[in-house]
Design a protein around this motif. Structure first.
Motif, mmCIF file in Angstrom:
data_model
loop_
_atom_site.group_PDB
_atom_site.id
_atom_site.type_symbol
_atom_site.label_atom_id
_atom_site.label_comp_id
_atom_site.label_asym_id
_atom_site.label_seq_id
_atom_site.Cartn_x
_atom_site.Cartn_y
_atom_site.Cartn_z
ATOM 1 N N SER A 30 0.551 9.787 11.965
ATOM 2 C CA SER A 30 -0.677 9.344 11.302
ATOM 3 C C SER A 30 -1.088 10.293 10.164
ATOM 4 N N LEU A 31 -0.176 11.158 9.727
ATOM 5 C CA LEU A 31 -0.484 12.135 8.678
ATOM 6 C C LEU A 31 -1.027 11.497 7.400
ATOM 7 N N PRO A 32 -0.410 10.444 6.834
ATOM 8 C CA PRO A 32 -0.964 9.874 5.596
ATOM 9 C C PRO A 32 -2.403 9.383 5.759
ATOM 10 N N GLU A 33 -2.706 8.741 6.881
ATOM 11 C CA GLU A 33 -4.068 8.260 7.121
ATOM 12 C C GLU A 33 -5.033 9.439 7.242
ATOM 13 N N PHE A 34 -4.600 10.498 7.925
ATOM 14 C CA PHE A 34 -5.433 11.686 8.088
ATOM 15 C C PHE A 34 -5.749 12.317 6.730
ATOM 16 N N LEU A 35 -4.742 12.468 5.869
ATOM 17 C CA LEU A 35 -4.960 13.064 4.549
ATOM 18 C C LEU A 35 -5.909 12.216 3.709
ATOM 19 N N ASN A 36 -5.767 10.894 3.792
ATOM 20 C CA ASN A 36 -6.687 9.998 3.068
ATOM 21 C C ASN A 36 -8.109 10.167 3.572
ATOM 22 N N GLU A 37 -8.296 10.283 4.874
ATOM 23 C CA GLU A 37 -9.629 10.472 5.450
ATOM 24 C C GLU A 37 -10.235 11.812 5.033
ATOM 25 N N MET A 38 -9.395 12.806 4.800
ATOM 26 C CA MET A 38 -9.863 14.137 4.387
ATOM 27 C C MET A 38 -10.229 14.175 2.898
ATOM 28 N N GLY A 39 -9.947 13.093 2.164
ATOM 29 C CA GLY A 39 -10.292 13.045 0.753
ATOM 30 C C GLY A 39 -9.109 13.231 -0.186
ATOM 31 N N PHE A 40 -7.901 13.432 0.352
ATOM 32 C CA PHE A 40 -6.697 13.552 -0.484
ATOM 33 C C PHE A 40 -6.303 12.164 -0.981
ATOM 34 N N HIS A 73 11.588 10.789 2.571
ATOM 35 C CA HIS A 73 10.558 10.160 1.753
ATOM 36 C C HIS A 73 9.436 11.183 1.621
ATOM 37 N N GLU A 74 9.111 11.586 0.406
ATOM 38 C CA GLU A 74 8.068 12.590 0.193
ATOM 39 C C GLU A 74 6.910 11.995 -0.590
ATOM 40 N N LEU A 75 5.699 12.267 -0.088
ATOM 41 C CA LEU A 75 4.466 11.830 -0.747
ATOM 42 C C LEU A 75 3.697 13.076 -1.142
ATOM 43 N N VAL A 76 3.240 13.131 -2.376
ATOM 44 C CA VAL A 76 2.490 14.279 -2.882
ATOM 45 C C VAL A 76 1.029 13.880 -2.993
ATOM 46 N N TYR A 77 0.167 14.642 -2.299
ATOM 47 C CA TYR A 77 -1.267 14.365 -2.238
ATOM 48 C C TYR A 77 -2.047 15.426 -2.994
ATOM 49 N N LEU A 78 -3.107 14.994 -3.663
ATOM 50 C CA LEU A 78 -3.985 15.904 -4.401
ATOM 51 C C LEU A 78 -5.408 15.783 -3.889
ATOM 52 N N LEU A 79 -6.102 16.917 -3.869
ATOM 53 C CA LEU A 79 -7.533 16.943 -3.576
ATOM 54 C C LEU A 79 -8.197 17.611 -4.760
ATOM 55 N N LYS A 80 -8.952 16.834 -5.515
ATOM 56 C CA LYS A 80 -9.591 17.372 -6.713
ATOM 57 C C LYS A 80 -10.919 18.002 -6.328
ATOM 58 N N GLY A 81 -11.146 19.219 -6.799
ATOM 59 C CA GLY A 81 -12.390 19.917 -6.517
ATOM 60 C C GLY A 81 -13.122 20.242 -7.805
ATOM 61 N N GLN A 82 -14.114 21.123 -7.705
ATOM 62 C CA GLN A 82 -14.886 21.509 -8.888
ATOM 63 C C GLN A 82 -14.058 22.420 -9.803
ATOM 64 N N GLN A 83 -13.160 23.212 -9.228
ATOM 65 C CA GLN A 83 -12.323 24.087 -10.041
ATOM 66 C C GLN A 83 -11.284 23.263 -10.794
ATOM 67 N N GLY A 84 -10.580 23.920 -11.715
ATOM 68 C CA GLY A 84 -9.632 23.226 -12.587
ATOM 69 C C GLY A 84 -8.444 22.614 -11.881
ATOM 70 N N ASN A 85 -7.719 23.390 -11.073
ATOM 71 C CA ASN A 85 -6.484 22.907 -10.469
ATOM 72 C C ASN A 85 -6.747 22.172 -9.161
ATOM 73 N N PRO A 86 -6.158 20.970 -9.004
ATOM 74 C CA PRO A 86 -6.322 20.283 -7.722
ATOM 75 C C PRO A 86 -5.473 20.961 -6.634
ATOM 76 N N PHE A 87 -5.870 20.789 -5.391
ATOM 77 C CA PHE A 87 -5.148 21.323 -4.244
ATOM 78 C C PHE A 87 -4.061 20.322 -3.886
ATOM 79 N N MET A 88 -2.800 20.771 -3.776
ATOM 80 C CA MET A 88 -1.682 19.866 -3.569
ATOM 81 C C MET A 88 -1.018 20.109 -2.217
ATOM 82 N N LEU A 89 -0.735 19.022 -1.508
ATOM 83 C CA LEU A 89 0.017 19.053 -0.259
ATOM 84 C C LEU A 89 1.154 18.048 -0.365
#
Length: 161
Positions: free
Chosen positions: A66-76, A7-23
């Motif tokens: 607890s990885l999904p919860e951690f990523l959500n807390e980090m803003g992803f 099961h794979e979940l793709v997370y994005l962190l949108k910043g000021q630059q154009g491309n979001p950071f993906m994990l």
């Protein structure tokens, strides 16, 4: 071959630059007690166009449940999720993954899925140190052995976005 169902979940962190950071966060459905895997895939190197393989940095680490919860807390924020089922074959340093990608119909419910297409995805990859360009030639010659059943090609990820 080794069978897998992930099961794979793709997370994005949108910043000021154009491309979001993906994990990418991946967990095994066959081995629920196994650790999660967190993967960062860098941008493809814009190098020699005659290379037979796409080259980019990759960081892959094991993580707790607890990885999904951690990523959500980090803003992803989760962008999308899917289930991949198939087999992994190894030939020396090369890894060949033959999988069927399944769409998750209800977020988080990996029992309720449907195939994305009738086709299988065949991925040939090698982890190699930077500057070792002979690996791409090995990949090309291996891909030639798979013809006419499989046609391997470099995929431009920007084209798919």
């Amino acid at each position: 071959p080794e069978s897998f169902a992930d099961h794979e979940l793709v997370y994005l962190l949108k910043g000021q630059q154009g491309n979001p950071f993906m994990l990418r966060a991946r967990r095994s459905l066959l081995h629920p007690t196994a650790p999660w895997h967190l993967r960062y895939l860098g941008q493809p190197e814009v190098g020699d166009k005659s290379r037979h393989a796409l080259v980019r940095n990759c960081v892959d680490v094991a993580a707790s449940h607890s990885l999904p919860e951690f990523l959500n807390e980090m803003g992803f924020r989760m962008d999308h999720e899917f289930v991949a089922k198939g087999q992994v074959f190894r030939k020396g340093a090369m890894k060949v993954v033959v999988s069927k990608l399944l769409r998750v119909l209800a977020s988080g419910n990996t029992e309720n899925t449907e195939p994305l297409s009738l086709s299988y995805l065949v991925e040939l990859s090698v982890l190699a140190p930077a500057g070792q360009d002979t690996v791409s030639e090995d990949m090309r010659s291996f891909a030639e052995q798979l013809k006419p059943l499989v046609h391997l090609e470099k995929i431009d990820p920007k084209r798919l976005m």
